[in-house]
Write a protein that holds these residues in place. Structure first.
Motif, PDB file in Angstrom:
ATOM      1  N   SER A 163      -3.498  24.614  -5.988  1.00  8.17           N
ATOM      2  CA  SER A 163      -3.474  23.593  -4.938  1.00  8.17           C
ATOM      3  C   SER A 163      -2.446  22.506  -5.216  1.00  8.17           C
ATOM      4  O   SER A 163      -2.129  21.706  -4.328  1.00  8.17           O
ATOM      5  CB  SER A 163      -4.860  22.965  -4.785  1.00  8.17           C
ATOM      6  OG  SER A 163      -5.179  22.145  -5.905  1.00  8.17           O
ATOM      7  N   ALA A 164      -1.929  22.448  -6.437  1.00 12.11           N
ATOM      8  CA  ALA A 164      -0.904  21.449  -6.772  1.00 12.11           C
ATOM      9  C   ALA A 164       0.508  21.942  -6.487  1.00 12.11           C
ATOM     10  O   ALA A 164       1.467  21.183  -6.618  1.00 12.11           O
ATOM     11  CB  ALA A 164      -1.017  21.053  -8.246  1.00 12.11           C
ATOM     12  N   VAL A 165       0.647  23.211  -6.103  1.00 12.02           N
ATOM     13  CA  VAL A 165       1.968  23.757  -5.798  1.00 12.02           C
ATOM     14  C   VAL A 165       2.440  23.209  -4.453  1.00 12.02           C
ATOM     15  O   VAL A 165       1.720  23.267  -3.460  1.00 12.02           O
ATOM     16  CB  VAL A 165       1.933  25.298  -5.752  1.00 12.02           C
ATOM     17  CG1 VAL A 165       3.273  25.853  -5.261  1.00 12.02           C
ATOM     18  CG2 VAL A 165       1.607  25.864  -7.121  1.00 12.02           C
ATOM     19  N   HIS A 166       3.658  22.693  -4.435  1.00  9.88           N
ATOM     20  CA  HIS A 166       4.277  22.228  -3.192  1.00  9.88           C
ATOM     21  C   HIS A 166       5.497  23.103  -2.977  1.00  9.88           C
ATOM     22  O   HIS A 166       6.506  22.980  -3.665  1.00  9.88           O
ATOM     23  CB  HIS A 166       4.654  20.745  -3.322  1.00  9.88           C
ATOM     24  CG  HIS A 166       5.167  20.142  -2.053  1.00  9.88           C
ATOM     25  ND1 HIS A 166       6.432  19.638  -1.929  1.00  9.88           N
ATOM     26  CD2 HIS A 166       4.568  19.975  -0.842  1.00  9.88           C
ATOM     27  CE1 HIS A 166       6.601  19.166  -0.698  1.00  9.88           C
ATOM     28  NE2 HIS A 166       5.484  19.362  -0.021  1.00  9.88           N
ATOM     29  N   LEU A 167       5.409  24.025  -2.013  1.00  5.27           N
ATOM     30  CA  LEU A 167       6.433  25.050  -1.847  1.00  5.27           C
ATOM     31  C   LEU A 167       7.830  24.497  -1.603  1.00  5.27           C
ATOM     32  O   LEU A 167       8.801  25.032  -2.155  1.00  5.27           O
ATOM     33  CB  LEU A 167       6.017  26.012  -0.727  1.00  5.27           C
ATOM     34  CG  LEU A 167       4.797  26.887  -1.049  1.00  5.27           C
ATOM     35  CD1 LEU A 167       4.455  27.768   0.139  1.00  5.27           C
ATOM     36  CD2 LEU A 167       5.042  27.723  -2.294  1.00  5.27           C
ATOM     37  N   PRO A 168       8.006  23.445  -0.779  1.00  6.60           N
ATOM     38  CA  PRO A 168       9.370  22.906  -0.621  1.00  6.60           C
ATOM     39  C   PRO A 168       9.980  22.432  -1.935  1.00  6.60           C
ATOM     40  O   PRO A 168      11.160  22.643  -2.205  1.00  6.60           O
ATOM     41  CB  PRO A 168       9.176  21.746   0.363  1.00  6.60           C
ATOM     42  CG  PRO A 168       7.972  22.122   1.145  1.00  6.60           C
ATOM     43  CD  PRO A 168       7.069  22.812   0.162  1.00  6.60           C
ATOM     44  N   THR A 169       9.155  21.778  -2.792  1.00  2.17           N
ATOM     45  CA  THR A 169       9.646  21.339  -4.100  1.00  2.17           C
ATOM     46  C   THR A 169       9.949  22.547  -4.983  1.00  2.17           C
ATOM     47  O   THR A 169      10.972  22.596  -5.673  1.00  2.17           O
ATOM     48  CB  THR A 169       8.609  20.445  -4.790  1.00  2.17           C
ATOM     49  OG1 THR A 169       8.345  19.321  -3.956  1.00  2.17           O
ATOM     50  CG2 THR A 169       9.113  19.965  -6.139  1.00  2.17           C
ATOM     51  N   LEU A 170       9.053  23.542  -4.943  1.00  2.00           N
ATOM     52  CA  LEU A 170       9.243  24.746  -5.749  1.00  2.00           C
ATOM     53  C   LEU A 170      10.512  25.489  -5.343  1.00  2.00           C
ATOM     54  O   LEU A 170      11.218  26.046  -6.185  1.00  2.00           O
ATOM     55  CB  LEU A 170       8.020  25.656  -5.595  1.00  2.00           C
ATOM     56  CG  LEU A 170       7.988  26.940  -6.427  1.00  2.00           C
ATOM     57  CD1 LEU A 170       8.037  26.615  -7.907  1.00  2.00           C
ATOM     58  CD2 LEU A 170       6.761  27.752  -6.082  1.00  2.00           C
ATOM     59  N   ALA A 171      10.806  25.459  -4.047  1.00  2.00           N
ATOM     60  CA  ALA A 171      11.979  26.183  -3.553  1.00  2.00           C
ATOM     61  C   ALA A 171      13.286  25.625  -4.109  1.00  2.00           C
ATOM     62  O   ALA A 171      14.272  26.351  -4.242  1.00  2.00           O
ATOM     63  CB  ALA A 171      12.007  26.144  -2.028  1.00  2.00           C
ATOM     64  N   ARG A 172      13.280  24.316  -4.445  1.00  2.00           N
ATOM     65  CA  ARG A 172      14.515  23.709  -4.934  1.00  2.00           C
ATOM     66  C   ARG A 172      14.925  24.248  -6.290  1.00  2.00           C
ATOM     67  O   ARG A 172      16.092  24.218  -6.659  1.00  2.00           O
ATOM     68  CB  ARG A 172      14.366  22.181  -4.968  1.00  2.00           C
ATOM     69  CG  ARG A 172      14.420  21.555  -3.575  1.00  2.00           C
ATOM     70  CD  ARG A 172      14.658  20.063  -3.666  1.00  2.00           C
ATOM     71  NE  ARG A 172      13.473  19.330  -4.038  1.00  2.00           N
ATOM     72  CZ  ARG A 172      12.557  18.877  -3.170  1.00  2.00           C
ATOM     73  NH1 ARG A 172      12.720  19.104  -1.874  1.00  2.00           N
ATOM     74  NH2 ARG A 172      11.510  18.204  -3.573  1.00  2.00           N
ATOM     75  N   THR A 173      13.951  24.692  -7.079  1.00  2.00           N
ATOM     76  CA  THR A 173      14.274  25.319  -8.366  1.00  2.00           C
ATOM     77  C   THR A 173      13.878  26.796  -8.362  1.00  2.00           C
ATOM     78  O   THR A 173      13.869  27.438  -9.401  1.00  2.00           O
ATOM     79  CB  THR A 173      13.538  24.610  -9.522  1.00  2.00           C
ATOM     80  OG1 THR A 173      12.127  24.630  -9.254  1.00  2.00           O
ATOM     81  CG2 THR A 173      14.003  23.180  -9.664  1.00  2.00           C
TER      82      THR A 173
END
Length: 361
Positions: free
Chosen positions: A324-334
């Motif tokens: 639940s702490a995963v934020h896909l837009p942030t994850l996509a940047r790396t």
């Protein structure tokens, strides 16, 4: 241990500051910080993951927990609760329940059965774990991944997936987003292994027992190992589980080594309570104590079965909280660099374990 160096702002304080993903609402000063809404949500997530596993046995319960946690964090309406009122409890589940689950994991270690595989197999597993951990850690730093992601991904690939990531994150004080992103990547790659590895058994010329050893030495999560090895029959499954348990047994020394390396680097520093951090975390000692207790044969079979169920439920709730702490837009940047690291680590662990199996069969 210079490879363990990381930015100084990636500890627990950073995790608190960054618990709400960018673009989401955090817990406002006037809002309750009780953990119960989040703990209840984590429990419901674990129950739902159990239902998914019952309907689709090929999907491990812990894998379903991570995926459901990520999905809930991005559902319109629900995501506001996940990032707000439920965040304290979900973060608590990701930390505290993970520790308890790891302690109970020790009761699942049949040390006598593991050692009967022989010292050559023990040496092979140790070599695979060391090569995977150090190789992934080095590659992650070369790729420029931020924070503790290289350390956490290296741990997940080399030992036992999300459970190992949770254990190391406790001693490294890793940022919650780093933990969640690493769990998501390792879970995805481990799930892909269920479909990919059985296709390679014939081309690689592996007998069923040898394929089981390869799966046990190279696939991350215990449930994923079972799902992969059972495609080659009971002989493969038996070998896979024993080799996998041997890898799980290395969780304690690896976590202790990371803790000692970080303690040496932070020599002279103290925790917020004014005490120096323990050289070996309490939950790692509990894991070892549980493994020793299992080896004595004093634990009844019914108690072992109960502990296995409790361990899976606790880890499922913890992984739902981490997901639940995963934020896909942030994850996509790396995402590109992280995916490249995941692919490289997969090649390392699969290649090292295949060579090890050929040398020990």
């Amino acid at each position: 241990m210079a490879l363990l160096n990381r930015p100084r702002n990636s500890g627990r304080n950073a995790a608190v500051r960054r618990a709400s993903p960018p673009g989401g609402a955090g817990v406002s000063p006037g809002e309750t910080r009780t953990p119960w809404p989040g703990l209840a949500m984590a429990a419901c997530g674990a129950l739902l993951a159990w239902g998914v596993h019952r309907l689709l046995p090929a999907v491990p319960m812990l894998t379903a927990s991570v995926v459901l946690g990520i999905a809930v964090a991005h559902l319109p309406g629900v995501r506001t609760v996940v990032r707000g009122a439920a965040r304290p409890g979900l973060s608590l589940a990701g930390r505290r329940l993970m520790r308890i689950g790891i302690v109970l994991l020790g009761l699942g270690l049949g040390l006598g059965e593991v050692l009967r595989l022989g010292w050559a197999t023990v040496a092979m597993v140790v070599g695979v774990v060391a090569a995977t951990f150090l190789g992934t850690l080095w590659l992650g730093r070369r790729l420029g991944l931020r924070g503790d992601q290289p350390l956490l991904i290296a741990t997940g690939y080399s030992i036992c997936g999300a459970s190992a990531i949770g254990a190391v994150s406790e001693v490294s004080g890793s940022d919650e987003e780093d933990v969640a992103a690493s769990v998501a990547l390792v879970t995805l790659c481990g799930t892909l292994a269920i479909a990919v590895l059985p296709l390679l058994q014939g081309p690689l010329g592996l007998s069923d027992p040898a394929f089981g050893r390869w799966a046990g030495a190279s696939v991350h999560d215990v449930g994923q190992v079972v799902a992969t090895a059972q495609t080659a029959g009971p002989a493969a499954l038996g070998e896979a589980v024993l080799v996998k348990l041997m890898r799980v047994a290395l969780l304690a020394p690896l976590v202790a080594a990371v803790a000692l390396a970080l303690r040496a680097r932070r020599r002279g520093t103290r925790t917020a309570s004014g005490r120096r951090p323990a050289p070996v975390p309490l939950f790692v000692a509990g894991f070892l104590a549980a493994a020793v207790l299992r080896a004595t044969g004093l634990v009844p079979g019914a108690a072992l079965e109960w502990s296995r169920t409790a361990q899976e439920a606790l880890l499922a709730a913890a992984l739902f909280g981490l997901g639940s702490a995963v934020h896909l837009p942030t994850l996509a940047r790396t995402g590109g660099r992280a995916a490249l690291l995941g692919l490289g680590a997969w090649v390392v662990v699969a290649g090292a374990s295949y060579a090890g199996v050929l040398l020990t069969v």
